[in-house]
Design a protein around this motif. Structure first.
Motif, PDB file in Angstrom:
ATOM      1  N   ALA B  64       0.824  -1.215   0.000  1.00  0.00           N
ATOM      2  CA  ALA B  64       0.000   0.000   0.000  1.00  0.00           C
ATOM      3  C   ALA B  64       0.855   1.261   0.000  1.00  0.00           C
ATOM      4  O   ALA B  64       0.344   2.352  -0.258  1.00  0.00           O
ATOM      5  N   ASP B  68       5.774   8.144  -5.128  1.00  0.00           N
ATOM      6  CA  ASP B  68       5.146   8.643  -6.360  1.00  0.00           C
ATOM      7  C   ASP B  68       6.194   9.287  -7.276  1.00  0.00           C
ATOM      8  O   ASP B  68       7.388   9.270  -6.967  1.00  0.00           O
ATOM      9  N   ASP B  76      -1.608   4.221  -0.034  1.00  0.00           N
ATOM     10  CA  ASP B  76      -2.875   4.013  -0.737  1.00  0.00           C
ATOM     11  C   ASP B  76      -3.871   3.448   0.283  1.00  0.00           C
ATOM     12  O   ASP B  76      -3.787   2.283   0.659  1.00  0.00           O
TER      13      ASP B  76
END
Lengths: 722, 127
Positions: B64, B68, B76
């Motif tokens: 998760a 980026d 996430d």
């Protein structure tokens, strides 16, 4: 994979989990393909808690006194427990299987990690009962997303764990990411051809992109599974998160979990290195203290043990991956060897991920059979899992076979060409493959387990039964797990005064008893054999793993607490009390935690009695477990054993080694009897090892049918004198 | 890589960074919900905020946590199961857990707090 043929389907209503409980259990008769929902009553929660407790209660209601392991009414029950599936605290994904065992012919329970337990509960079920026998190989699918249970005809010709598990994760998932929402219970061909069948419970490893297998290894649950013609049980539930259990107070789970994560972060490298090497950190420790079984437990130490040192496995295991077998397990002991190229067997040449080996496998399929080759151990571990065979019973069973071979009780004519001496790597691997194929008569005899092997070897091949009774390391029909118990009287009880035979999930008291000398009297030992089995049983009621209890300890544990109190790890005990109360909303104390266990401990003892076992006669111990049997064992530690005789007040002047062995055996057997008496008294049992009616009443499990079993088997002469 | 540089010696302890942060990301002014935490220290104030080292990425069982395109480490939420291993193993303890949130949260180097800071104790950097 082609679309599977649907044989039956049953829909159920969604139900919210309340404070750790789904509030109902699922019954499936795989014979007539019928389905039922059963309510979980308040009394059931109060008296049996969950997990193994629910398993035993449901099995009790399902079987007759005469039920055998392969009767259709025998069940396989799988249950997590109220804490199962919390994501915040390490070791919270365990499920417990309960069944009548083909090895011990009484109830057995065996636990596994992996995602099966949590996903089963979050699909809406506190337990799954499977009864009956199918007429063909089937796959049972619990679809927790669409609230239905389906039975499919199995399309698999190769009923082996890795093949089936990979295919079913693929079949039931919509995407790679979705595979983690699935868990498969499976076994293999070896579960049909031996009584050592294990169950593999999977979880999907997103980094390795392959399912991992965690075993409910012991007792032959896989053999029951195949007897029912189950090829697999699959459960799927999407959307699991931090409050899937709907706990009463999530903040306690967060706080307690975070605290333990930090403890593991700061201390694991200095303590047990579970994150780097898992349980094989024990390999060298056991060797150092003469506890590593070598050559069928003859010895506890070997110069070549350095070849299976945890440093070697640290390099073989892939590092830096969060190897928890359920979310939140920062202990991360589910180590794996990746890219391992198999050298033998049906998958020869294939590169695979091998789960483990654990300490028990390193010892059982290593030192105990005279093999100190990590690659061989890994290969044997892979195939044992793939064929669905328990590595512990397999290791101890092979060790017995090797010793029988070296004693001349077996030969190549009997073994169909195999030279089964200790250390015969190629021939022992071939024997494992023969078990996996089931086409060899001798391999089939081995797979019956030591208890039955002794009879067959005596009757068929004229092997001396009395010698095999001494060296066959089994109790109640199941093989001893991989610690040499000889020198700790308390551990004789830890292994052989158990509910279901010599595994090590009840008590491991060797250091406390023998090294630290904290249990000097029989009463002290009995107290430890009351507290620790009950404390450890509690994990099986709630769905937790034992390892984060004492394989990591707070830094100040041994400063704040001394002796046995330190061994209890009081701060972690308090964690468990807090977790239980935070999930269920109840308010138990650490003393009540033990009573919760005691109820189920005694209930299971009565259950064994109901099935024709469960008395003093069944708490048998082989001589190899209490000391040397042959002179070479004595001679390997002659000075030590001479001192043991002296300490026992026995004059060994002028005695031959054989005579010394006999003297020590006599002395230790008398100690054993004293231990049995002290333990039975402490547990509230009569002289014959049967819980008294008073004990049942004290624990609130004096249900009429339970009391009736006790009354039927209790005799006045078995009462303790006042 | 975007990250928030801190100069605790300039911090005056006004807590405007914390209030801005929680208001921006959780729509309420609650210092507990801030992804940057200021506390008193012997020499004045200490500022605890993620340095985007990314160690937490390796601890997450559900993948998760990812970096980026700007190098910022993000969670996430749809994949997070709230196991808190990231928080427990964070070398700077800058992954925050509070009772009212089931899942952990952290600084995503948006830089809004640095604009609010009256003493230039915070600076959004891009390496």
């Amino acid at each position: 994979m082609e679309k599977m043929k649907l044989l039956a389907e049953w829909k159920y209503e969604p139900k919210k989990i309340e404070r750790g409980y789904a509030g109902r259990t699922l019954y499936v008769n795989i014979g007539d393909r019928s389905f039922k929902e059963k309510p979980v009553t308040e009394d059931m929660k109060e008296k049996f808690v969950g997990g193994r407790g629910f398993g035993l209660k449901l099995l009790w209601d399902a079987v007759k006194d005469t039920t055998k392991w392969n009767d259709p009414e025998n069940e396989l029950v799988i249950s997590g427990g109220p804490l199962c599936g919390i994501t915040q605290y390490p070791g919270s994904g365990k499920c417990y299987t309960v069944f009548i065992s083909p090895l011990t012919e009484q109830t057995y329970d065996s636990n596994a990690g992996g995602y099966f337990g949590p996903l089963l509960k979050f699909s809406g079920w506190d337990a799954l009962e499977v009864q009956g026998k199918s007429d063909r190989d089937v796959i049972l699918f619990i679809d927790g997303d669409n609230y239905k249970v389906e039975v499919y005809e199995s399309p698999f010709e190769d009923i082996n764990a890795v093949t089936i598990t990979e295919a079913l994760h693929e079949y039931f998932a919509d995407s790679e990411e979705d595979k983690r929402n699935i868990s498969v219970a499976s076994t293999g061909k070896g579960a049909e051809t031996t009584n050592w069948g294990c169950l593999n419970m999977s979880f999907y490893d997103l980094r390795r992109k392959t399912p991992r297998l965690k075993q409910a290894g012991r007792g032959g649950g896989g053999t029951v599974f195949r007897d029912k013609k189950l090829a697999a049980i699959v459960v799927r539930k999407r959307g699991v998160g931090p409050v899937s259990n709907n706990p009463a107070d999530i903040s306690v789970l967060q706080r307690t979990g975070l605290k333990l994560h930090k403890e593991i972060r700061d201390l694991d490298d200095q303590q047990n290195k579970m994150r780097k090497v898992g349980t094989p950190h024990l390999n060298e420790i056991m060797n150092e203290y003469h506890l590593l079984p070598v050559r069928n437990y003859k010895f506890g130490q070997h110069p070549e043990a350095s070849k299976i040192h945890s440093k070697i496995f640290e390099k073989l295991f892939t590092q830096g991956i969060p190897d928890g077998c359920w979310y939140g397990c920062s202990m991360a002991c589910a180590k794996a060897v990746d890219g391992f190229e198999l050298k033998t067997g049906p998958l020869k040449g294939k590169k695979v991920t091998v789960d483990g080996p654990e300490y028990e496998t390193c010892a059982g399929l290593g030192s105990n059979i005279g093999i100190f080759d990590p690659e061989w151990i890994i290969e044997a571990n892979f195939y044992a899992d793939h064929y669905g065979i328990d590595t512990i019973s397999l290791g101890t069973g092979l060790a017995f076979v090797c010793e029988c071979y070296e004693l001349g009780f077996l030969n190549k004519d009997i073994t169909n060409g195999l030279e089964l001496k200790f250390g015969s790597k190629d021939d022992l691997m071939e024997l494992i493959h023969r078990m996996g194929r089931g086409d060899d008569k001798f391999a089939r005899i081995v797979g019956l387990g030591i208890h039955k092997m002794k009879k067959v070897f005596a009757e068929k091949y004229g092997a001396p039964f009395d010698v095999m009774e001494k060296i066959g390391m089994e109790g109640q029909g199941i093989e001893v797990s991989e610690y040499v118990p000889k020198e700790s009287v308390a551990q004789w009880g830890g292994y052989f005064l158990t509910l279901k035979g010599p595994q090590h999930d009840e008590a491991w008291l060797i250091f406390m008893d023998r090294v630290n000398k904290q249990l000097p009297t029989f009463e002290d030992k009995a107290e430890a054999l009351h507290y620790f089995p009950n404390f450890r049983l509690w994990f099986s009621l709630v769905g937790l793993c034992k390892l984060p209890w004492n394989d990591i300890e707070p830094a100040d544990n041994v400063i704040k607490y001394k002796g046995i109190e330190a061994a209890k790890v009081p701060e972690h005990v308090q964690n468990y009390v807090d977790l239980f109360n935070a999930v269920t909303g109840k308010n138990i104390t650490k003393e009540e935690l033990i009573v919760q266990s005691e109820r189920v401990y005694n209930f299971q003892r009565v259950f064994q009695l109901r099935l024709g076992k469960g008395t003093r006669r069944d708490h048998n111990i082989p001589l190899r477990a209490i000391g040397p049997v042959f002179p070479e064992e004595w001679e390997a530690r002659a000075e030590y054993y001479d001192n043991e005789l002296k300490a026992a007040g026995i004059d060994s002047q002028g005695l031959t080694t054989e005579e010394k062995i006999r003297k020590l055996q006599e002395y230790r057997l008398s100690q054993w009897e004293q231990l049995v008496d002290a333990v039975y008294k402490r547990r509230g049992w009569n002289k014959n090892g049967i819980p008294t009616v008073e004990t049942l009443k004290r624990l609130g499990i004096d249900y009429p049918d339970v009391v009736e079993v006790v009354r039927k088997h209790s005799k006045p002469e078995d009462n303790w004198e006042e | 890589m975007k990250w928030l540089a801190t100069y605790p010696e300039r911090c005056v302890g006004c807590e405007s960074c914390m209030l801005t942060c929680s208001k921006t990301w959780f729509k309420e002014e609650d210092k507990e919900l801030s992804r940057i935490q200021v506390s008193s220290s012997e020499s004045g104030y200490a500022i605890n905020v993620c340095n985007q080292c990314g160690k937490c990425i390796d601890y997450c069982p559900t993948l998760a946590i990812k970096r980026d395109n700007s190098g910022v480490v993000r969670i996430d939420e749809s994949k997070c199961v709230g196991c808190l291993m990231c928080a427990g193993f964070c070398p700077t303890e800058s992954m925050f857990v509070v009772e009212k949130r089931e899942k952990p949260f952290k600084c995503i180097a948006c830089g809004i707090c640095s604009k609010e800071c009256p003493s230039e104790a915070l600076e959004l950097k891009q390496d």
